[in-house]
Design a protein around this motif. Structure first.
Motif, PDB file in Angstrom:
ATOM      1  N   ASP A  63       0.833  -1.205   0.000  1.00 34.09           N
ATOM      2  CA  ASP A  63       0.000   0.000   0.000  1.00 34.09           C
ATOM      3  C   ASP A  63       0.874   1.264   0.000  1.00 34.09           C
ATOM      4  OD1 ASP A  63      -2.287   1.572   0.124  1.00 34.09           O
ATOM      5  OD2 ASP A  63      -3.209   0.325   1.639  1.00 34.09           O
ATOM      6  N   ASN A  64       1.895   1.260   0.828  1.00 30.11           N
ATOM      7  CA  ASN A  64       2.776   2.425   0.918  1.00 30.11           C
ATOM      8  C   ASN A  64       3.551   2.650  -0.371  1.00 30.11           C
ATOM      9  OD1 ASN A  64       2.074   3.090   3.567  1.00 30.11           O
ATOM     10  ND2 ASN A  64       3.624   1.747   4.459  1.00 30.11           N
ATOM     11  N   VAL A  65       4.084   1.583  -0.942  1.00 35.42           N
ATOM     12  CA  VAL A  65       4.876   1.708  -2.168  1.00 35.42           C
ATOM     13  C   VAL A  65       4.020   2.168  -3.345  1.00 35.42           C
ATOM     14  CG1 VAL A  65       6.226   0.428  -3.880  1.00 35.42           C
ATOM     15  CG2 VAL A  65       6.611   0.043  -1.436  1.00 35.42           C
ATOM     16  N   LEU A  66       2.816   1.632  -3.435  1.00 37.72           N
ATOM     17  CA  LEU A  66       1.938   1.966  -4.566  1.00 37.72           C
ATOM     18  C   LEU A  66       1.157   3.261  -4.345  1.00 37.72           C
ATOM     19  CD1 LEU A  66       0.549  -1.568  -5.520  1.00 37.72           C
ATOM     20  CD2 LEU A  66       2.502  -0.334  -6.480  1.00 37.72           C
ATOM     21  N   GLY A  67       1.210   3.790  -3.119  1.00 38.38           N
ATOM     22  CA  GLY A  67       0.528   5.046  -2.837  1.00 38.38           C
ATOM     23  C   GLY A  67      -0.964   4.974  -2.981  1.00 38.38           C
ATOM     24  N   THR A  68      -1.552   3.880  -2.496  1.00 41.63           N
ATOM     25  CA  THR A  68      -3.003   3.694  -2.652  1.00 41.63           C
ATOM     26  C   THR A  68      -3.799   4.184  -1.444  1.00 41.63           C
ATOM     27  OG1 THR A  68      -2.642   1.384  -1.971  1.00 41.63           O
ATOM     28  CG2 THR A  68      -2.886   1.826  -4.321  1.00 41.63           C
ATOM     29  N   ASP A  69      -3.137   4.928  -0.568  1.00 42.47           N
ATOM     30  CA  ASP A  69      -3.828   5.634   0.519  1.00 42.47           C
ATOM     31  C   ASP A  69      -4.667   4.690   1.390  1.00 42.47           C
ATOM     32  OD1 ASP A  69      -4.490   7.881   2.012  1.00 42.47           O
ATOM     33  OD2 ASP A  69      -6.250   8.340   0.792  1.00 42.47           O
ATOM     34  N   HIS A  70      -4.077   3.567   1.788  1.00 43.33           N
ATOM     35  CA  HIS A  70      -4.690   2.580   2.691  1.00 43.33           C
ATOM     36  C   HIS A  70      -5.861   1.821   2.061  1.00 43.33           C
ATOM     37  CE1 HIS A  70      -2.204   4.236   5.859  1.00 43.33           C
ATOM     38  NE2 HIS A  70      -2.716   5.433   5.666  1.00 43.33           N
ATOM     39  N   GLN A  71      -6.117   2.029   0.773  1.00 51.24           N
ATOM     40  CA  GLN A  71      -7.238   1.334   0.154  1.00 51.24           C
ATOM     41  C   GLN A  71      -7.004  -0.181   0.096  1.00 51.24           C
ATOM     42  OE1 GLN A  71      -8.287   3.051  -3.627  1.00 51.24           O
ATOM     43  NE2 GLN A  71      -8.359   5.135  -2.824  1.00 51.24           N
ATOM     44  N   LEU A  72      -5.759  -0.580  -0.133  1.00 49.57           N
ATOM     45  CA  LEU A  72      -5.466  -2.020  -0.189  1.00 49.57           C
ATOM     46  C   LEU A  72      -5.604  -2.660   1.184  1.00 49.57           C
ATOM     47  CD1 LEU A  72      -2.428  -2.102  -2.638  1.00 49.57           C
ATOM     48  CD2 LEU A  72      -4.809  -2.690  -3.108  1.00 49.57           C
ATOM     49  N   VAL A  73      -5.165  -1.955   2.225  1.00 50.64           N
ATOM     50  CA  VAL A  73      -5.315  -2.483   3.579  1.00 50.64           C
ATOM     51  C   VAL A  73      -6.787  -2.631   3.931  1.00 50.64           C
ATOM     52  CG1 VAL A  73      -4.882  -2.047   6.024  1.00 50.64           C
ATOM     53  CG2 VAL A  73      -3.096  -1.568   4.343  1.00 50.64           C
TER      54      VAL A  73
END
Length: 272
Positions: A63-73
């Motif tokens: 999530d951090n590497v892809l910059g998905t703003d906690h959406q994956l978590v």
């Protein structure tokens, strides 16, 4: 159909696809992302193919590497809970895209993934009277995106059984219904879907229990989604799936197959 019981449930397929899309959007290869988050390429492949349940710590790093703003978590947490309590899984459309074969019975309206834009609008508007036209239009766009995924080259093999009245009800008016009939005829002719109808004069209708969908997957157990006015119930429990399979068999026995030249599709409402 053989099932590898060691694999996570099919509900992890959309999650794995979500990571793959996010990685692709960032222009990263799987090897590049794997090296950055500290796992092997094979491990990340297992996550993207839903061959394992990833640890939260790994998802946080991705999530951090892809910059998905906690959406994956958040998606990971929802999927984990949904696997334990499948009735809480809210997006059966996203799951259905990953099926190999999908069978659906609809007694009231054309299924979401086979609707024209105008028919979709005619169903959604009256069904959501509290929403503004713009909000309804957003729902229409979601249905069109789902249609594109389901009827595209990577979508499942589609089989639909309707009550005959679905194709006689002028939802949205004559122009909308006739265009919807034409659209179904085109899809059938192109081999994208097979469609049957249960005639209105059927004396012992086997589908009065309501709309439901059966989804088969390449290497996961079959899942059933029973539609309801608000939400629905999703299950992979073998006894319930078995009962639904028996109902499906009875429905198919009562079904008349449609071709592109069937009168139900070629007739113009209100004449027929």
């Amino acid at each position: 159909m053989g099932v590898n019981s060691a694999l996570p449930s099919a509900m992890w397929l959309p999650f794995g696809a979500r990571i793959l899309r996010a990685r692709s959007d960032r222009g990263l290869s799987r090897a590049e992302l794997a090296a950055t988050v500290g796992v092997t390429d094979d491990k990340l492949r297992e996550v993207e193919d839903a061959h394992c349940r990833p640890a939260r710590s790994l998802v946080e790093r991705v999530d951090n590497v892809l910059g998905t703003d906690h959406q994956l978590v958040e998606a990971w947490a929802i999927t984990l809970q949904a696997e334990a309590f499948p009735n809480e899984f809210g997006d059966e459309r996203e799951l259905a895209v990953h099926a190999t074969d999908l069978w659906e019975h609809q007694p009231m309206a054309v299924p979401v993934f086979l609707r024209t834009r105008e028919y979709s609008r005619a169903v959604l508007g009256p069904g959501h009277p509290a929403l503004s036209p713009d909000e309804v239009e957003l729902m229409v766009e979601e249905e069109m995106a789902n249609r594109a995924a389901m009827t595209g080259p990577d979508g499942p093999v589609l089989r639909v059984v309707l009550n005959e009245s679905v194709l006689q009800r002028p939802q949205g008016g004559a122009e909308v219904l006739n265009a919807q009939r034409d659209f179904l005829a085109d899809l059938i002719g192109a081999g994208i879907v097979t469609v049957g109808v249960i005639p209105e004069q059927t004396a012992h209708h086997p589908g009065l229990g309501g709309a439901f969908r059966m989804m088969e997957f390449a290497d996961r157990p079959t899942m059933v989604y029973a539609f309801a006015a608000e939400g629905g119930d999703l299950t992979a429990e073998s006894e319930q799936v078995g009962r639904c399979a028996m109902v499906r068999e009875a429905i198919e026995e009562a079904t008349v197959e449609l071709t592109p030249r069937s009168e139900l599709l070629t007739a113009r409402w209100p004449a027929g």
